[in-house]
Motif scaffolding. Structure first.
Motif, PDB file in Angstrom:
ATOM      1  N   THR A 135       0.828  -1.223   0.000  1.00 51.80           N
ATOM      2  CA  THR A 135       0.000   0.000   0.000  1.00 51.80           C
ATOM      3  C   THR A 135       0.858   1.267   0.000  1.00 51.80           C
ATOM      4  O   THR A 135       0.531   2.244  -0.667  1.00 51.80           O
ATOM      5  CB  THR A 135      -0.954   0.018   1.213  1.00 51.80           C
ATOM      6  N   ARG A 136       1.964   1.249   0.740  1.00 52.93           N
ATOM      7  CA  ARG A 136       2.812   2.455   0.809  1.00 52.93           C
ATOM      8  C   ARG A 136       3.482   2.728  -0.533  1.00 52.93           C
ATOM      9  O   ARG A 136       3.494   3.868  -1.009  1.00 52.93           O
ATOM     10  CB  ARG A 136       3.857   2.291   1.913  1.00 52.93           C
ATOM     11  N   GLN A 140       2.929   6.030  -2.790  1.00 53.46           N
ATOM     12  CA  GLN A 140       4.112   6.833  -3.110  1.00 53.46           C
ATOM     13  C   GLN A 140       4.264   7.000  -4.625  1.00 53.46           C
ATOM     14  O   GLN A 140       4.525   8.084  -5.122  1.00 53.46           O
ATOM     15  CB  GLN A 140       5.347   6.114  -2.548  1.00 53.46           C
ATOM     16  N   GLU A 154      -1.610   7.945   7.280  1.00 45.67           N
ATOM     17  CA  GLU A 154      -2.825   7.127   7.368  1.00 45.67           C
ATOM     18  C   GLU A 154      -3.790   7.804   8.330  1.00 45.67           C
ATOM     19  O   GLU A 154      -3.435   8.091   9.475  1.00 45.67           O
ATOM     20  CB  GLU A 154      -2.475   5.712   7.850  1.00 45.67           C
ATOM     21  N   LEU A 335      11.840   3.064  -0.667  1.00 50.57           N
ATOM     22  CA  LEU A 335      11.007   3.134   0.536  1.00 50.57           C
ATOM     23  C   LEU A 335      11.870   2.850   1.767  1.00 50.57           C
ATOM     24  O   LEU A 335      12.987   2.338   1.660  1.00 50.57           O
ATOM     25  CB  LEU A 335       9.859   2.135   0.462  1.00 50.57           C
ATOM     26  N   LYS A 339       9.943  -1.309   4.829  1.00 46.39           N
ATOM     27  CA  LYS A 339       9.316  -1.936   3.658  1.00 46.39           C
ATOM     28  C   LYS A 339      10.367  -2.762   2.927  1.00 46.39           C
ATOM     29  O   LYS A 339      11.444  -2.252   2.585  1.00 46.39           O
ATOM     30  CB  LYS A 339       8.762  -0.862   2.706  1.00 46.39           C
TER      31      LYS A 339
END
Ligand code: A3P
Length: 376
Positions: A135-136, A140, A154, A335, A339
């Motif tokens: 999701t990140r 991004q 979030e 990231l 991550k």
């Protein structure tokens, strides 16, 4: 004083009109018509400049005045655009007609100065999960598009007590954006929350949702790895993956939250109660790792955005083991360390048990999703 300065310029007209005007010339000056007398014009020039030339000068002055007004209007608009996009807000500056505009029925003519102001707006796209599916990275990478503005934090608005603070609060938490830009929020915990679909629907029933999923077992391992890391950071001892995933009788422990979160059909069905299938884009999180550009291209299409994320902006970083962004202006092209963590080695028998457990459940999800995934 006027008598001194104007000399002979008093007389006939004063007599004719009985007014107190003192500056008009004496009858010794010859006029072609009365209009020459009533024209506004500085007295001394009146004698030297022919009427046709005077008219041209007036037209010229009028044109200059109109140009000045237009210039001021143009500068004002530039100021509005710049204050919203150049510096403080870091909003991308592509203000030309975009397909996002077209999708929202906004024409250039209708883009008044208000629409050019960057203000907090409610999101028109939400990445709803699933946690640990990428999701990140997705959020991004979507920020690379000039017509999107992402909310990096979030919000956990729909799935917590924050919901009681109301939509004005939620809006105030959004980044500033222009009318023609799409705001994207992501809170992966929305996916598994039972209240969230209806709450989002009440806010905007035509909102676009993005769900990114990974193969359920690898997502589960990633989820476990994250929770384990959290425990280690708090100096707590963490149980092994196998201990948590299996119950006392050796069956899959469905009380363990990470196991539940990979049962996608179980939660996805709640979303379909409120949103049509074509309102939800399902992104393949495994394909996204190996070829982010291809998934992003499809998401641009889904959001009615022009294809503006360049394919060559991504490069594979061998030491990270993932794609990163090739942009010299970024401090960190990849990231964070949170991550792309190293996963623990899992007992193969437990892996097999997990694949067996999820296989029928995945089929249910494929039915709801109206697509399949290449999962074991
Ligand atoms: P792991 O850390 O277990 O490998 P989320 O952002 O939803 O928490 O998902 C995290 C996962 O995103 C990571 O899980 C990783 O596998 C995946 N991912 C996808 N693209 C990535 C990228 N470009 N860099 C790092 N991780 C990425």
């Amino acid at each position: 004083m006027c008598k001194l300065r104007c000399g002979k310029m008093t007389g006939n007209l004063e007599q004719r009109t009985g007014s107190s005007v003192k500056w008009l010339p004496d009858s010794s000056v010859k006029y072609k018509s009365m209009s020459d007398l009533t024209d506004w014009w500085p007295g001394s020039l009146k004698y030297q400049v022919p009427k046709s030339v005077r008219r041209k000068i007036l037209i010229f002055l009028f044109v200059v005045a109109v140009a000045c007004v237009l210039l001021v209007y143009f500068c004002y608009n530039c100021y509005l655009i710049c204050s919203g996009s150049c510096g403080v807000l870091n909003i991308k500056q592509d203000l030309m007609t975009t397909s996002a505009e077209r999708a929202h029925g906004i024409s250039h003519q209708s883009m008044n100065s208000q629409s050019l102001q960057a203000v907090p707006r409610l999101p028109s796209c939400i990445i709803i999960g699933v946690r640990k599916s990428g999701t990140r990275a997705l959020l991004q990478y979507m920020s690379l598009h000039p017509d999107t503005v992402i909310n990096a934090k979030e919000q956990h608005f729909f799935n917590t007590d924050r919901y009681k603070l109301g939509l004005d609060y939620y809006r105030s938490q959004m980044p500033k954006s222009l009318n023609n830009q799409i705001i994207i929020e992501k809170t992966p915990a929305y996916f598994t929350d039972l209240m969230t679909p209806e709450r989002i629907y009440r806010m905007n029933n035509s909102i676009k949702l993005i769900l990114i999923v990974r193969e359920p077992v690898i997502r589960l391992i990633s989820d476990y790895t994250q929770l384990r890391k959290g425990k280690e950071q708090r100096n707590k001892t963490a149980k092994s993956f196998e201990e948590l995933v299996l119950d006392n009788s050796g069956k899959i422990n469905t009380d363990y939250k990470p196991v539940q979160r990979s049962m996608y059909y179980h939660y996805f069905i709640n979303w379909l109660e409120f949103f049509s299938r074509d309102q939800i884009y399902i992104c393949d999180g495994d394909a996204f790792i190996t070829n982010p550009y291809s998934e992003l291209y499809d998401i641009e299409t889904f959001l009615h955005l022009p294809h503006k994320i360049p394919s060559n902006v991504f490069y594979f970083n061998a030491s990270k083991g993932f794609y990163c962004i090739n942009d010299e202006t970024l401090d960190t092209p990849c990231l964070s360390e949170a991550k792309g963590r190293q996963h623990p080695k899992i007992d193969p028998a437990v892996l097999e048990a997990l694949y067996d457990f999820y296989r029928p459940r995945n089929k249910l999800f494929f039915k709801l999703a109206q697509r399949t995934f290449d999962w074991p």
